[in-house]
Design a protein around this motif. Structure first.
Motif, mmCIF file in Angstrom:
data_model
loop_
_atom_site.group_PDB
_atom_site.id
_atom_site.type_symbol
_atom_site.label_atom_id
_atom_site.label_comp_id
_atom_site.label_asym_id
_atom_site.label_seq_id
_atom_site.Cartn_x
_atom_site.Cartn_y
_atom_site.Cartn_z
ATOM 1 N N GLY A 49 -38.018 98.296 31.057
ATOM 2 C CA GLY A 49 -38.941 98.936 31.977
ATOM 3 C C GLY A 49 -39.427 97.996 33.066
ATOM 4 O O GLY A 49 -39.549 96.785 32.859
ATOM 5 N N SER A 50 -39.714 98.563 34.205
ATOM 6 C CA SER A 50 -40.196 97.760 35.340
ATOM 7 C C SER A 50 -41.572 97.166 35.072
ATOM 8 O O SER A 50 -41.978 96.219 35.741
ATOM 9 C CB SER A 50 -40.233 98.612 36.610
ATOM 10 O OG SER A 50 -41.097 99.725 36.425
ATOM 11 N N ASP A 79 -40.712 112.921 27.686
ATOM 12 C CA ASP A 79 -41.636 114.043 27.887
ATOM 13 C C ASP A 79 -43.059 113.584 28.218
ATOM 14 O O ASP A 79 -43.750 114.229 29.000
ATOM 15 C CB ASP A 79 -41.681 114.936 26.644
ATOM 16 C CG ASP A 79 -40.362 115.655 26.406
ATOM 17 O OD1 ASP A 79 -39.630 115.891 27.390
ATOM 18 O OD2 ASP A 79 -40.072 115.974 25.244
ATOM 19 N N GLU A 80 -43.473 112.497 27.611
ATOM 20 C CA GLU A 80 -44.836 111.990 27.806
ATOM 21 C C GLU A 80 -44.803 110.709 28.634
ATOM 22 O O GLU A 80 -43.870 109.911 28.508
ATOM 23 C CB GLU A 80 -45.490 111.694 26.449
ATOM 24 C CG GLU A 80 -45.616 112.903 25.539
ATOM 25 C CD GLU A 80 -46.605 113.920 26.057
ATOM 26 O OE1 GLU A 80 -47.630 113.510 26.634
ATOM 27 O OE2 GLU A 80 -46.355 115.130 25.893
ATOM 28 N N PRO A 81 -45.818 110.488 29.452
ATOM 29 C CA PRO A 81 -45.869 109.241 30.215
ATOM 30 C C PRO A 81 -45.977 108.029 29.284
ATOM 31 O O PRO A 81 -46.603 108.100 28.228
ATOM 32 C CB PRO A 81 -47.137 109.367 31.058
ATOM 33 C CG PRO A 81 -47.502 110.808 31.029
ATOM 34 C CD PRO A 81 -46.936 111.371 29.766
ATOM 35 N N ILE A 82 -45.346 106.951 29.677
ATOM 36 C CA ILE A 82 -45.439 105.690 28.960
ATOM 37 C C ILE A 82 -46.296 104.765 29.812
ATOM 38 O O ILE A 82 -46.006 104.559 30.994
ATOM 39 C CB ILE A 82 -44.052 105.064 28.736
ATOM 40 C CG1 ILE A 82 -43.174 106.004 27.899
ATOM 41 C CG2 ILE A 82 -44.170 103.697 28.076
ATOM 42 C CD1 ILE A 82 -41.722 105.591 27.828
ATOM 43 N N LEU A 87 -49.991 100.251 33.521
ATOM 44 C CA LEU A 87 -49.217 100.910 34.574
ATOM 45 C C LEU A 87 -48.352 101.998 33.960
ATOM 46 O O LEU A 87 -47.822 101.837 32.857
ATOM 47 C CB LEU A 87 -48.310 99.899 35.287
ATOM 48 C CG LEU A 87 -48.997 98.765 36.039
ATOM 49 C CD1 LEU A 87 -47.975 97.716 36.438
ATOM 50 C CD2 LEU A 87 -49.715 99.309 37.248
ATOM 51 N N VAL A 88 -48.186 103.103 34.675
ATOM 52 C CA VAL A 88 -47.271 104.144 34.216
ATOM 53 C C VAL A 88 -45.848 103.651 34.467
ATOM 54 O O VAL A 88 -45.484 103.274 35.590
ATOM 55 C CB VAL A 88 -47.517 105.484 34.953
ATOM 56 C CG1 VAL A 88 -46.460 106.510 34.561
ATOM 57 C CG2 VAL A 88 -48.911 105.999 34.646
ATOM 58 N N LEU A 89 -45.058 103.646 33.394
ATOM 59 C CA LEU A 89 -43.675 103.188 33.477
ATOM 60 C C LEU A 89 -42.831 104.268 34.145
ATOM 61 O O LEU A 89 -42.812 105.413 33.697
ATOM 62 C CB LEU A 89 -43.160 102.887 32.072
ATOM 63 C CG LEU A 89 -41.723 102.433 31.936
ATOM 64 C CD1 LEU A 89 -41.425 101.223 32.797
ATOM 65 C CD2 LEU A 89 -41.417 102.157 30.469
ATOM 66 N N LYS A 90 -42.150 103.898 35.208
ATOM 67 C CA LYS A 90 -41.317 104.848 35.947
ATOM 68 C C LYS A 90 -39.853 104.412 35.976
ATOM 69 O O LYS A 90 -38.964 105.171 35.635
ATOM 70 C CB LYS A 90 -41.835 104.988 37.387
ATOM 71 C CG LYS A 90 -43.244 105.539 37.473
ATOM 72 C CD LYS A 90 -43.734 105.548 38.894
ATOM 73 C CE LYS A 90 -45.196 106.011 38.934
ATOM 74 N NZ LYS A 90 -45.743 105.882 40.285
#
Length: 101
Positions: A49-50, A79-82, A87-90
């Motif tokens: 992940g970034s 399905d759910e944000p990480i 920070l939200v992983l995108k």
């Protein structure tokens, strides 16, 4: 290992939070790289992940180079944000290490 290209991808490398900071990840990655060389691989790839700052540091310390960014990978495949490091992983960061022939 992909027999046509001699590439190996590390799909999962994890150390429990209680055991982090003891060099276990480095030893696991070193073992995997040695195994890949013994198998005749010429390239090892890994994705993370970034927002996975510690993992990105480890992989680059071990010689991996960033080769690609996969935008919105975690938004599209989960399905759910990480949330990691607040920070939200995108995005996924793809890294590779070329092994000596």
């Amino acid at each position: 290992m992909n027999k046509t290209t001699n590439r190996i991808e590390i799909m999962n490398l994890a150390v429990t939070p209680a055991d982090q900071g003891q060099g276990i990840g480095t030893r696991l990655l070193t073992f995997a790289l040695n195994w890949a060389e013994q198998c005749g691989a010429i390239r090892v790839e890994i994705g993370t992940g970034s927002t996975s700052f510690e993992q990105l540091y480890l992989y680059q310390k071990m010689g991996f180079r960033v080769v690609a960014v996969v935008p919105n990978f975690f938004l599209d495949h989960y399905d759910e944000p990480i949330v990691e490091n607040k920070l939200v992983l995108k995005d996924m960061i793809r890294l590779a290490l070329e092994l000596k022939p």
